[in-house]
Design a protein around this motif. Structure first.
Motif, PDB file in Angstrom:
ATOM      1  N   TRP B  73       0.826  -1.364   0.140  1.00 44.96           N
ATOM      2  CA  TRP B  73       0.060  -0.012  -0.031  1.00 44.96           C
ATOM      3  C   TRP B  73       1.061   1.331   0.016  1.00 44.96           C
ATOM      4  N   HIS B  87     -10.581   5.345  -4.150  1.00 43.33           N
ATOM      5  CA  HIS B  87     -10.495   4.308  -3.578  1.00 43.33           C
ATOM      6  C   HIS B  87     -11.792   3.533  -3.324  1.00 43.33           C
ATOM      7  N   VAL B  89     -14.191   1.763  -1.158  1.00 39.70           N
ATOM      8  CA  VAL B  89     -13.916   1.342   0.446  1.00 39.70           C
ATOM      9  C   VAL B  89     -14.961   0.745   0.950  1.00 39.70           C
ATOM     10  N   SER B  94      -9.657  -1.913   2.807  1.00 42.61           N
ATOM     11  CA  SER B  94      -9.577  -0.836   1.758  1.00 42.61           C
ATOM     12  C   SER B  94      -9.475   0.344   2.405  1.00 42.61           C
ATOM     13  N   LYS B 110     -12.665   8.810  -2.273  1.00 40.40           N
ATOM     14  CA  LYS B 110     -13.422   7.501  -2.216  1.00 40.40           C
ATOM     15  C   LYS B 110     -14.802   7.417  -2.207  1.00 40.40           C
ATOM     16  N   SER B 132      -8.468   2.273  -6.719  1.00 40.29           N
ATOM     17  CA  SER B 132      -7.959   1.201  -6.056  1.00 40.29           C
ATOM     18  C   SER B 132      -9.112   0.269  -5.702  1.00 40.29           C
ATOM     19  N   THR B 134     -10.569  -3.655  -3.892  1.00 39.24           N
ATOM     20  CA  THR B 134     -10.151  -4.632  -2.995  1.00 39.24           C
ATOM     21  C   THR B 134     -11.027  -5.848  -3.385  1.00 39.24           C
ATOM     22  N   GLU B 137     -12.550  -8.088   0.332  1.00 37.38           N
ATOM     23  CA  GLU B 137     -12.363  -7.538   1.640  1.00 37.38           C
ATOM     24  C   GLU B 137     -12.328  -8.318   2.735  1.00 37.38           C
ATOM     25  N   ASP B 164      -6.178  -5.378  -4.735  1.00 40.79           N
ATOM     26  CA  ASP B 164      -5.871  -6.057  -3.447  1.00 40.79           C
ATOM     27  C   ASP B 164      -6.350  -7.341  -3.620  1.00 40.79           C
TER      28      ASP B 164
END
Lengths: 360, 360
Positions: B73, B87, B89, B94, B110, B132, B134, B137, B164
């Motif tokens: 990260w 992002h 999230v 995240s 985000k 970004s 994830t 998660e 991710d």
């Protein structure tokens, strides 16, 4: 275990108890425990307590874990230097820290007498916030002398002193009370698998990082000193760490304490004396470091007549793996690690074997 | 090996071959080899080649090693974002990346629909350089849906997409061709000891880092993309890495390939179906993630009636260790890892055991 014996300066021979500790770790599910569990916080506490005893750290020191000692050069650059640092450089590793500080925008000044050469009476400006010394320069086999460090401390009481103790802790007694931050990786004197750095900081260093953060300086994120410190107060790490590495470090540090740290320091001195006697007496070898006080107790470096190939190859045939020289000295020097896992008998045997060899 | 079985979402149960690979590593001196030796460059090459096959990576991807996924990260924040990132999230991991980007001075925007909630039609500005996501998660058990990712890629062809894949690679097939950089740590689906992060980057990402460096942006030092890339071209790492970790990753990735990756993906789907069927049918459990397409195949999360203590304690008495909920959900949810080391039979057995339990 193989028939080979590694006298390389890191990664090196595993400490002789590592094998059984890894097997016990697997039996007791150490790699599967959560890093937020009581089992882990107990392990963290036990590991840092054992290191405190083994290294002789006083109350005001804190211990953090990173991925490597290389990482710690970066974290010091981010957390402990705002504008200017001063580096004692006489080998590849001290040079690398100087370079990393520069990459982080720091005005990194240096004394640079040449590879393996001693330092003189260097002028360090008031503006330098941190002095970097390499207590043991693994590339050249140069050990920083303690009186020189003591003078630095006395002359510059307000600066932070950072000591690279990568290949020397815990083999010799280190005067941590003259140091504000020190660091090592575990694959050298501790004889452990690589992949773990240990960062020791005192309260002054922690205050400095907090001050830089308050000023708005970017000090990093999960591995900034405030983040590491907050986690360490709970016996935790900010991220999922190398749990197995921390477990093995605790076990091996405890084994060393049980055996006796004074005896370990005495044996280190005895084995180093044997190796330098070899370098002085063997007609094909000569010690690289001129000043005796600066000859490393743990990484002993010699120039080899007619290049090192004949010696390294002959030793390797006997299962004895000795280190090459570093960088430019790759083919002309050898480096012999003298770590706690190398017994007196093994070093005596290595000396005998080398004395039986010749280039032709 | 103990009688315990870990279904925790990481660290988790070791892959069933890890034990014997560690013993073989000790026998063949893997922890003692130099990271500059031919033995190591062979290992690096073999590990990255095996990962390429297992994950289905095309030519333009490069693989680097770090200390953890958390570190990645930070490295993405330093190397791949100049000013602004976006992002997705909806959980603690995240959120953590968003926070780290902010700590590095990035204007990190985000979408934040709430813990475990699905994303809507989010407006991403032209100024955002990196998106970004994830892919799984781990805190909430939310899996990003592939059509959503494909739409992101089509709508934003010029932005970098970072994924991710910490707890999901290599359990399911991941569409890496829609991704510019991805990362994971080895203590999740790979079932390995913690202490190693794997960072996958394509040529576009490498170009971006070089551009930022040319502009004078601080991109870090030893673990900047240019430094990692230069070393990787020689099958090396900038620092002494977790050599044992890289060895074990190569061995386990090869074991997974030998067993068959399609079968691994099918088994993952079968076991996930069993777990969600349990959550739907058991009167004390209910699946946390509402939209079926977003229910994670590898970290299955359920709300537990009357809190999770009764269930966790009863299972622990049988040696079955299941994960708690994350953060606020610590006492109300369970998280069950469904990783490649968890066999169909083990998950069937776990489901049976849970069905035999009740709070009173």
């Amino acid at each position: 275990m193989s028939a080979k014996l590694f006298f390389t300066p890191g990664p090196s021979q595993m400490y002789f108890t590592v094998d059984s500790h890894i097997k016990e770790a697997l039996r007791s599910d150490i790699p599967s425990i959560s890093h937020r569990s009581k089992a882990f916080t107990n392990l963290f506490e036990s590991c840092t307590d054992t290191l405190r005893s083994l290294l002789g750290l006083s109350e005001g020191f804190h211990i953090f874990f990173t991925g490597s000692a290389t990482e710690i050069w970066e974290r010091i650059s981010q957390n402990l230097i705002e504008k200017e640092s001063y580096h004692f450089v006489n080998g590849s590793f001290s040079k690398r820290f100087h370079q990393i500080a520069t990459e982080y925008g720091i005005n990194a000044l240096k004394a640079d007498p040449g590879f393996g050469k001693p330092f003189g009476d260097e002028l360090i400006q008031d503006s330098s916030e941190l002095i970097s010394i390499t207590y043991n320069e693994t590339s050249a086999g140069f050990q920083f002398d303690q009186p020189y460090l003591e003078k630095l401390r006395n002359d510059h009481p307000d600066k932070l002193i950072a000591a690279d103790v990568v290949s020397i802790a815990p083999s010799v007694s280190i005067p941590f009370d003259h140091i504000d931050t020190a660091y090592f990786s575990v694959q050298k004197s501790f004889g452990l698998p690589a992949g773990l750095g240990v960062w020791i900081v005192n309260n002054r260093a922690i205050e400095k990082a907090h001050k830089l953060a308050e000023k708005g300086r970017q000090i990093g994120s999960y591995h900034s000193i405030p983040s590491l410190y907050t986690a360490a107060l709970k016996n935790q790490t900010p991220e999922t760490p190398n749990v197995l590495g921390i477990y093995l470090l605790q076990k091996v540090a405890q084994d060393m304490l049980t055996k006796g740290k004074e005896m370990m320091h005495r044996d280190t001195a005895y084995k180093a004396a044997l190796l330098y006697q070899l370098f002085d007496s063997n007609q094909f070898l000569s010690p690289f470091i001129e000043t005796k006080a600066n000859r490393s107790k743990t990484v002993c470096v010699a120039d080899v007549d007619q290049g090192n190939a004949w010696l390294l190859n002959s030793l390797e045939k006997k299962g004895l793996i000795v280190g090459k020289g570093y960088g430019d000295k790759k083919e002309s020097q050898i480096r012999i690690a003298n770590f706690p896992t190398h017994s007196n008998e093994q070093i005596e045997m290595l000396v005998d074997q080398i004395n039986n060899l010749s280039p032709n």
